[in-house]
Scaffold this active site. Sequence first.
Site, PDB file in Angstrom:
ATOM      1  CB  CYS B  60      -0.531   0.089   0.974  1.00 41.71           C
ATOM      2  SG  CYS B  60      -1.648   1.215   1.985  1.00 41.71           S
ATOM      3  CB  CYS B  63       1.222   2.276   3.998  1.00 40.80           C
ATOM      4  SG  CYS B  63      -0.770   1.511   4.047  1.00 40.80           S
TER       5      CYS B  63
END
Lengths: 96, 163
Positions: B60, B63
């Site tokens: 991700c 993130c």
Amino acid sequence: MSPLNTHMIMMKHHEDSYMPHYVRRRATYVLALAGATLLTGCAELGVKPWERDLLAKPEMQLNSNPVEAALDDHIYFSKEASSGGRGFGGGGCGCN
Amino acid sequence: MTTLKRMIGTLVATAAIGFSPLAPAAQQAPDFTLEGRHGNVSLHDFQGKVVLIDFWASWCGPCRESFPWMNAMYDKYHAQGLEIVAINVDRERALAEQFLARLPASFTVAFDPTGQVPTLYNIMGMPSSFLIDAKGEVRASHIGFHSDRVAHYEASIRQLLNE
């Protein structure tokens, strides 16, 4: 009346049918049921947002070399005056 | 009244009910128990505290920005009662450990490779975060992490801590 008689009478409605009317109706029902069942076949397709780990891997991308694909597409567009059919990161519609 | 007027009237009345200012009932955050870095992590361990639950993964992108911000929030507000539980959804634990090696987390990290807790919280996208107040109710949920909205995120945390 014998079954053959009723069959001959019902033949009026389906002139060139070789199937008796009761078989034809049953066949229609079965086909309709099968069709409805098939329609739901793809209802559970789809990756959940947290299951994208495999799809995010570099080896799973559609283009192995996005920059090169973008440059190739530019050359193709310049020569052919048409583009598209490949996805690349960078550029977009109207970019020359 | 003509039929048309009656139809329009019904339509407007139905729409008005739909948009009426009835506040939706606050949702209790579903409890869970997951494996953490040092023993098990359960949501009921943090009862009475403001909890920020963040679903993250090694793949991700946002993130990588949210972790430094969450570290900053944890350092700033942990003394006031903020807890952060970052739930990892990687199926390969090694990838999560690699991420944590590059971006260390001072807050609690839990691992959910089977994806049970994301289903429980009905995650719509990655990353997802939920702010839970001291009573255990979900007060805010965000899909994605946007660096230009960090002031808003922090204000929500501060508001819940002051309750």
